[in-house]
Enzyme design. Structure first.
Site, PDB file in Angstrom:
ATOM      1  N   HIS A 227       0.855  -1.320   0.012  1.00 44.58           N
ATOM      2  CA  HIS A 227      -0.060  -0.049   0.075  1.00 44.58           C
ATOM      3  C   HIS A 227       0.809   1.235  -0.086  1.00 44.58           C
ATOM      4  O   HIS A 227       2.034   1.090   0.443  1.00 44.58           O
ATOM      5  CB  HIS A 227      -0.938  -0.110   1.410  1.00 44.58           C
ATOM      6  CG  HIS A 227      -2.114  -0.887   1.199  1.00 44.58           C
ATOM      7  ND1 HIS A 227      -2.170  -1.962   1.406  1.00 44.58           N
ATOM      8  CD2 HIS A 227      -3.269  -0.511   0.637  1.00 44.58           C
ATOM      9  CE1 HIS A 227      -3.401  -2.569   1.327  1.00 44.58           C
ATOM     10  NE2 HIS A 227      -4.185  -1.552   0.714  1.00 44.58           N
TER      11      HIS A 227
ATOM     12  N   LYS B 290      -0.354   4.906   4.597  1.00 48.04           N
ATOM     13  CA  LYS B 290      -1.199   3.740   5.545  1.00 48.04           C
ATOM     14  C   LYS B 290      -0.661   3.560   6.745  1.00 48.04           C
ATOM     15  O   LYS B 290       0.491   3.348   7.064  1.00 48.04           O
ATOM     16  CB  LYS B 290      -1.301   2.420   4.541  1.00 48.04           C
ATOM     17  CG  LYS B 290      -2.443   1.494   5.273  1.00 48.04           C
ATOM     18  CD  LYS B 290      -2.832   0.237   4.389  1.00 48.04           C
ATOM     19  CE  LYS B 290      -3.780  -0.562   4.893  1.00 48.04           C
ATOM     20  NZ  LYS B 290      -4.823   0.046   5.292  1.00 48.04           N
TER      21      LYS B 290
HETATM   22  P1  NAD Z   1      -7.490   9.456   5.524  1.00 49.32           P
HETATM   23  O1  NAD Z   1      -6.488   9.492   6.681  1.00 49.32           O
HETATM   24  O2  NAD Z   1      -7.073  10.136   4.270  1.00 49.32           O
HETATM   25  O3  NAD Z   1      -8.946   9.964   5.938  1.00 49.32           O
HETATM   26  C1  NAD Z   1      -9.511   9.739   7.238  1.00 49.32           C
HETATM   27  C2  NAD Z   1     -10.439  10.907   7.521  1.00 49.32           C
HETATM   28  O4  NAD Z   1     -11.207  10.918   8.488  1.00 49.32           O
HETATM   29  C3  NAD Z   1      -9.333  12.204   7.785  1.00 49.32           C
HETATM   30  O5  NAD Z   1      -9.878  13.384   7.205  1.00 49.32           O
HETATM   31  C4  NAD Z   1      -9.353  12.362   9.527  1.00 49.32           C
HETATM   32  O6  NAD Z   1      -9.716  13.736   9.786  1.00 49.32           O
HETATM   33  C5  NAD Z   1     -11.018  12.024   9.339  1.00 49.32           C
HETATM   34  N1  NAD Z   1     -11.575  11.532  10.922  1.00 49.32           N
HETATM   35  C6  NAD Z   1     -10.825  11.016  11.927  1.00 49.32           C
HETATM   36  N2  NAD Z   1     -11.411  10.979  13.122  1.00 49.32           N
HETATM   37  C7  NAD Z   1     -12.604  11.534  12.806  1.00 49.32           C
HETATM   38  C8  NAD Z   1     -13.905  11.912  13.547  1.00 49.32           C
HETATM   39  N3  NAD Z   1     -13.891  11.558  14.782  1.00 49.32           N
HETATM   40  N4  NAD Z   1     -14.710  12.374  12.835  1.00 49.32           N
HETATM   41  C9  NAD Z   1     -14.833  12.823  11.584  1.00 49.32           C
HETATM   42  N5  NAD Z   1     -13.708  12.695  10.926  1.00 49.32           N
HETATM   43  C10 NAD Z   1     -12.619  11.871  11.347  1.00 49.32           C
HETATM   44  O7  NAD Z   1      -7.585   8.053   5.311  1.00 49.32           O
HETATM   45  P2  NAD Z   1      -8.096   7.167   3.928  1.00 49.32           P
HETATM   46  O8  NAD Z   1      -7.003   6.651   3.123  1.00 49.32           O
HETATM   47  O9  NAD Z   1      -9.273   7.878   3.514  1.00 49.32           O
HETATM   48  O10 NAD Z   1      -8.651   5.863   4.717  1.00 49.32           O
HETATM   49  C11 NAD Z   1      -9.539   5.829   5.894  1.00 49.32           C
HETATM   50  C12 NAD Z   1      -9.754   4.424   6.351  1.00 49.32           C
HETATM   51  O11 NAD Z   1     -10.359   3.553   5.237  1.00 49.32           O
HETATM   52  C13 NAD Z   1      -8.501   3.563   6.576  1.00 49.32           C
HETATM   53  O12 NAD Z   1      -8.803   2.991   8.042  1.00 49.32           O
HETATM   54  C14 NAD Z   1      -8.306   2.796   5.360  1.00 49.32           C
HETATM   55  O13 NAD Z   1      -7.728   1.717   5.501  1.00 49.32           O
HETATM   56  C15 NAD Z   1      -9.720   2.443   5.153  1.00 49.32           C
HETATM   57  N6  NAD Z   1      -9.830   2.232   3.462  1.00 49.32           N
HETATM   58  C16 NAD Z   1     -10.697   1.019   3.383  1.00 49.32           C
HETATM   59  C17 NAD Z   1     -10.976   0.856   2.122  1.00 49.32           C
HETATM   60  C18 NAD Z   1     -12.150  -0.222   1.797  1.00 49.32           C
HETATM   61  O14 NAD Z   1     -12.448  -0.715   0.801  1.00 49.32           O
HETATM   62  N7  NAD Z   1     -12.817  -0.586   2.960  1.00 49.32           N
HETATM   63  C19 NAD Z   1     -10.447   1.477   1.019  1.00 49.32           C
HETATM   64  C20 NAD Z   1      -9.503   2.233   1.327  1.00 49.32           C
HETATM   65  C21 NAD Z   1      -9.375   2.786   2.785  1.00 49.32           C
END
Ligand code: NAD
Length: 268
Positions: free
Chosen positions: A157, A161
């Site tokens: 990744h 991450k």
């Molecule tokens: P990222 O860090 O870019 O985004 C996460 C966002 O959540 C940030 O903007 C952060 O400020 C916000 N956040 C944190 N705490 C919060 C709260 N209490 N209230 C509101 N917002 C809050 O990360 P990302 O790359 O977008 O990934 C997010 C998650 O999704 C990770 O755990 C990642 O592994 C997962 N993910 C899952 C899939 C899937 O297919 N299920 C795909 C990609 C990423």
């Protein structure tokens, strides 16, 4: 449910931004609102500017309770602590929830399962069709191949991450363990370094790479004396997860309480 109102928590994140944009681009659902973590720079700003387009008249909020009361479904790609809070709010407000956050620990999953007794929750470490099909294929391969086929799960990744192995790699390990009829926790070899000794028969090994902007590569290798079977998936864009997440959110709207997975959505 017709034209459900979908909320996005973590709307400034890599996934959240794209999901909010995808909801706005469709005509079979509405954006109920969007929130970010209290104190985040974007709170109070217009969502349109976050998406790089014109003003939408929708301000980014920081009160998830308000959003869960207004939405039919909320999509959550944030962090484990935030997803816990969101699951409790979903149960309290009777709003459906899609949890795409990874790095969830057993007590986070238990809390989500408890909340799903009161509302519809879908938890998915990976929302792509290809990966969910791969999970089914891995379970089948592990059920057919004898223990002499060593199983190794490899993932790569992007450099941002924060959890490892990825939620998808864990799900692939679980699928292999299920196929073999063993418990992953008892057979996982999470990392190797130094004088590790020989590989233990029946273990499921994991290897993790991080770098660049890789959206998500996964392979599962079944290695025996004389042959090696490799099944894998490469995501070249996060758009595939976004598309799957919005499809799953639409599917979830109006469903009765319960804990669902992408298998239910994709009918696998
Ligand atoms: P990222 O860090 O870019 O985004 C996460 C966002 O959540 C940030 O903007 C952060 O400020 C916000 N956040 C944190 N705490 C919060 C709260 N209490 N209230 C509101 N917002 C809050 O990360 P990302 O790359 O977008 O990934 C997010 C998650 O999704 C990770 O755990 C990642 O592994 C997962 N993910 C899952 C899939 C899937 O297919 N299920 C795909 C990609 C990423």
């Amino acid at each position: 449910m017709n034209n459900p109102a979908i909320g996005v928590v973590g709307c400034a994140g890599r996934m959240g931004t794209m999901i909010a944009g995808a909801i706005l681009a469709r005509d079979d659902c509405r954006l109920a609102g969007a929130t970010e973590r209290p104190g985040a720079e974007v709170v109070g700003k217009d969502l349109g500017s976050l998406l790089g387009g014109e003003t939408l008249g929708v301000a980014v909020g920081d009160d998830p309770a308000e959003l869960f009361a207004a939405a039919d479904v909320v999509v959550d790609f944030t962090a484990p602590a935030a997803s816990r809070t969101h699951a409790a709010l979903a149960a309290e407000k009777g709003c459906a929830l899609l949890v795409g956050t990874t790095g969830l620990q057993p007590d986070d999953l238990a809390l989500i399962a408890q909340a799903a007794e009161r509302t519809a929750i879908l938890q998915a470490a990976n929302t792509s069709l290809g990966v969910n099909l791969l999970l089914a294929l891995i379970e089948q391969a592990a059920a057919k191949l004898p223990e002499s086929y060593d199983i190794e799960v490899l993932e790569m990744h992007h450099r941002h991450k924060v959890d490892a192995p990825s939620g998808t790699a864990l799900a692939l390990g679980e699928a292999a363990a299920r196929g073999r009829g063993i418990a992953l926790q008892e057979h996982a070899d999470w990392a190797r370094h130094g004088q590790t000794g020989a590989r233990r028969m029946g273990d499921i090994g994991f290897a993790v790479l991080r770098g660049g902007d890789v959206a998500g590569d996964h392979s599962v290798i079944f290695a025996a004396e004389g042959e090696r079977l490799e099944l894998g998936h490469r995501a070249s864009s996060r758009a595939v997860f976004v598309e799957g997440a919005v499809t799953a959110a639409l599917w979830l709207a109006g469903k009765p309480a319960g804990l669902y997975s992408m298998r239910d959505v994709l009918d696998l």
